[in-house]
Write a protein that holds these residues in place. Structure first.
Motif, short mmCIF file in Angstrom:
data_model
loop_
_atom_site.label_atom_id
_atom_site.label_comp_id
_atom_site.label_asym_id
_atom_site.label_seq_id
_atom_site.Cartn_x
_atom_site.Cartn_y
_atom_site.Cartn_z
N LEU A 209 0.91 -1.34 -0.18
CA LEU A 209 -0.07 -0.31 0.69
C LEU A 209 0.74 0.95 -0.06
O LEU A 209 1.83 1.33 0.72
CB LEU A 209 -1.27 0.22 1.25
N SER A 210 -0.09 2.47 -0.60
CA SER A 210 1.59 3.22 -0.61
C SER A 210 0.96 4.04 0.18
O SER A 210 -1.00 3.87 0.95
CB SER A 210 1.50 4.56 -2.49
N GLY A 211 1.40 5.56 0.64
CA GLY A 211 0.97 6.17 1.29
C GLY A 211 -0.23 7.00 1.28
O GLY A 211 -1.60 7.03 2.19
N MET A 212 -0.47 7.14 0.05
CA MET A 212 -1.72 7.88 -0.33
C MET A 212 -3.31 7.30 -0.39
O MET A 212 -4.22 7.52 0.15
CB MET A 212 -1.49 8.66 -1.89
N GLN A 213 -3.01 5.61 -0.50
CA GLN A 213 -3.71 5.07 -0.54
C GLN A 213 -4.08 4.75 1.11
O GLN A 213 -5.26 4.46 1.41
CB GLN A 213 -3.12 3.05 -0.50
N GLY A 285 -5.91 8.76 -8.13
CA GLY A 285 -5.51 7.84 -8.56
C GLY A 285 -5.17 6.61 -7.23
O GLY A 285 -4.84 6.06 -7.41
N VAL A 286 -6.05 6.84 -6.15
CA VAL A 286 -5.98 5.83 -5.69
C VAL A 286 -6.94 4.84 -5.72
O VAL A 286 -7.87 4.78 -6.44
CB VAL A 286 -6.80 6.40 -4.57
N ASN A 287 -5.58 3.74 -5.68
CA ASN A 287 -6.14 2.24 -5.66
C ASN A 287 -7.33 1.82 -4.89
O ASN A 287 -6.44 1.58 -3.95
CB ASN A 287 -5.49 1.66 -6.81
N TRP A 288 -8.52 1.40 -4.81
CA TRP A 288 -9.61 1.02 -3.80
C TRP A 288 -9.78 -0.22 -3.85
O TRP A 288 -10.65 -0.87 -2.80
CB TRP A 288 -10.74 2.25 -3.64
N GLY A 289 -8.80 -0.83 -5.05
CA GLY A 289 -9.05 -2.41 -4.34
C GLY A 289 -9.85 -3.10 -6.61
O GLY A 289 -10.24 -2.33 -6.52
N GLN A 294 -17.22 -5.31 -1.91
CA GLN A 294 -16.97 -5.73 -1.30
C GLN A 294 -16.79 -4.21 -0.95
O GLN A 294 -16.99 -4.29 0.53
CB GLN A 294 -15.41 -6.28 -1.04
N LEU A 295 -16.12 -3.48 -1.68
CA LEU A 295 -15.89 -1.69 -1.10
C LEU A 295 -17.33 -1.15 -1.05
O LEU A 295 -17.79 -0.29 0.23
CB LEU A 295 -15.11 -1.26 -2.25
N ALA A 363 -13.53 -0.22 10.34
CA ALA A 363 -13.61 0.49 8.85
C ALA A 363 -11.95 0.53 8.46
O ALA A 363 -12.15 -0.09 6.88
CB ALA A 363 -14.57 1.48 9.05
N LEU A 364 -11.81 0.82 8.69
CA LEU A 364 -10.29 0.99 8.55
C LEU A 364 -9.70 -0.07 7.57
O LEU A 364 -9.15 -0.28 6.62
CB LEU A 364 -9.20 2.48 9.13
N GLY A 365 -9.44 -1.26 8.68
CA GLY A 365 -9.16 -2.45 8.46
C GLY A 365 -9.46 -3.29 7.81
O GLY A 365 -8.45 -3.77 6.39
N GLY A 366 -11.18 -2.80 7.07
CA GLY A 366 -11.68 -3.41 6.09
C GLY A 366 -11.31 -2.94 4.83
O GLY A 366 -11.17 -3.32 3.05
N PHE A 367 -11.14 -1.22 4.38
CA PHE A 367 -10.67 -0.98 3.48
C PHE A 367 -9.20 -0.99 3.42
O PHE A 367 -8.77 -1.94 1.53
CB PHE A 367 -10.91 0.52 3.20
N LEU A 368 -8.55 -1.56 3.98
CA LEU A 368 -7.26 -1.71 3.49
C LEU A 368 -7.15 -3.22 2.76
O LEU A 368 -6.08 -3.37 2.25
CB LEU A 368 -6.09 -2.13 4.92
N ASP A 369 -7.98 -3.65 3.76
CA ASP A 369 -7.91 -5.15 3.42
C ASP A 369 -8.41 -5.82 2.08
O ASP A 369 -7.78 -6.34 1.70
CB ASP A 369 -8.57 -6.48 4.35
#
Length: 404
Positions: A209-213, A285-289, A294-295, A363-369
């Motif tokens: 993951l990038s800092g922006m993500q 350009g954030v890649n949300w998966g 799921q999102l 929520a944050l954990g779910g988004f990062l997953d």
């Protein structure tokens, strides 16, 4: 239809509120751009381990300790990530940790290698800088992995030797027991020297993951949480102007009124989340998966949680100023606790466990997953927790509002 009419009225009021629009829609986008760009260097975007300066004390040198230090900790895979510093005494190592010269320490006791080879347990001592939990975990994991591998192979070698010894007297074959045991010993040495005893820094098919993500997910989770105070204030405003009282004595059912207020906050929260995801994706350009379903699931579950908390807050509070102060401080505390400001990995283990009370942590954990390409099974726990928080809060809030 009364429930949907109430919800639509609340949504229109929220959309016409410029302060609410700026706070909940523009601020998270701006902060994501600032934090994502400024702090991207704090994330391992090249897939490598964080740097670790390890202090080592070897009370008595032996072959196994040498192989562990030189071929594993300073092997090909880890030499660029781990700096090894040797100290003569445990006290000197402790002082180095206190002075910040090393991140974690390792004391190899007398007879460590010989004990492992014989199947005994002579544990090493591990020390850490309280602020360097990640580095300590790396050193601890590498040491434990090496020890377990050598212990397993050593036990297998002894077992084979015992079986051969008992078989020789009754066997018609000529078995060179010493040569066989020597060969096994060499294989043991090869395994101890192998890079498989180290930690490799391969990406495993996934981009880190990038800092922006990270900060897109973190800021989204934090600012959506502000809907708890916004939703509660709308209920309190209507209660103070007797609008809510008139609704309560009207033919509209109590459940429709509560449901309408809940649905209004829920709908605005979903709208805010949708706008935020689309903006960060197309502008930054954030890649949300790759799995949009799921999102949507995690976003809806989080919206349920936030909307339920808004109703509970409205049930217990009577003044808008109280909601602004307590709610604002509470959101900031939950944001910090849930990893929206500082990554949870930087916290001590006990604090990470305590952070489970924060809905934005789930929520944050779910988004990062999701960004990491998680399976549906991984999302069962965070989605369940978020929905339960929302429904429980809604039930408590409806009881309190009914009594007022």
């Amino acid at each position: 239809m009364s429930m949907f009419t109430i919800a639509w009225k609340d949504i229109r009021i929220r959309l016409n509120d410029r302060k609410s629009f700026i706070t909940l829609l523009l601020m998270p986008i701006i902060l994501t751009a600032i934090l994502g760009s400024a702090l991207s260097g704090a994330f391992s975007e090249n897939g490598s381990l964080p740097e670790l300066t390890a202090g080592v004390v070897v009370n008595k040198q032996d072959d196994l300790a040498d192989r562990f230090l030189h071929d594993t900790l300073q092997g090909k895979e880890l030499k660029d990530s781990i700096i090894l510093k040797k100290y003569k005494t445990e006290a000197a190592l402790r002082n180095a940790i206190e002075e910040g010269k090393v991140d974690a320490g390792l004391v190899i006791p007398d007879g460590w290698g010989e004990g492992i080879m014989k199947g005994g347990t002579v544990p090493v001592k591990l020390f850490k800088d309280p602020g360097k939990d990640i580095q300590y975990s790396i050193l601890s994991t590498i040491t434990e992995s090496f020890t377990k591998r050598v212990t397993t192979v050593s036990a297998a070698t002894r077992t084979v030797g015992q079986e051969l010894s008992s078989a020789v007297p009754v066997s018609s074959q000529n078995i060179d027991l010493s040569a066989t045991m020597k060969d096994l010993s060499e294989k043991l040495t090869d395994i101890a020297d192998s890079k498989e005893n180290g930690v490799t820094t391969q990406k495993g098919g996934k981009e880190p993951l990038s800092g922006m993500q990270y900060y897109a997910a973190a800021m989204g989770a934090m600012f959506i949480l502000f809907n708890t105070t916004m939703g509660a204030k709308m209920v309190i405003q209507e209660r103070n102007t007797d609008t809510l009282a008139r609704l309560m004595i009207s033919p509209i059912r109590h459940s429709s009124i509560i449901g309408g207020k809940f649905l209004g906050t829920f709908s605005f929260t979903v709208l805010q989340f949708t706008v935020f995801v689309m903006t960060t994706h197309y502008i930054f350009g954030v890649n949300w998966g790759s799995n949009i379903a799921q999102l949507i699931l995690v976003g809806v579950a989080y919206s349920v949680s936030v909307s339920g908390l808004a109703m509970m807050l409205a049930g217990f509070m009577t003044e808008e100023k109280t909601v602004d102060s307590i709610g604002g401080i509470g959101v900031q505390v939950l944001a910090l606790l849930g990893g929206s400001m500082i990554p949870l990995a930087s916290f001590p283990e006990s604090m990470q466990q305590f952070a489970s009370i924060a809905p934005n942590k789930w929520a944050l954990g779910g988004f990062l997953d999701i960004m990491n390409g998680a399976s549906w099974d991984t999302l069962i726990l965070p989605v369940t927790v978020l929905v339960l928080i929302g429904l429980a809060s809604l039930w408590i809030g409806s009881l309190k509002l009914k009594l007022r």
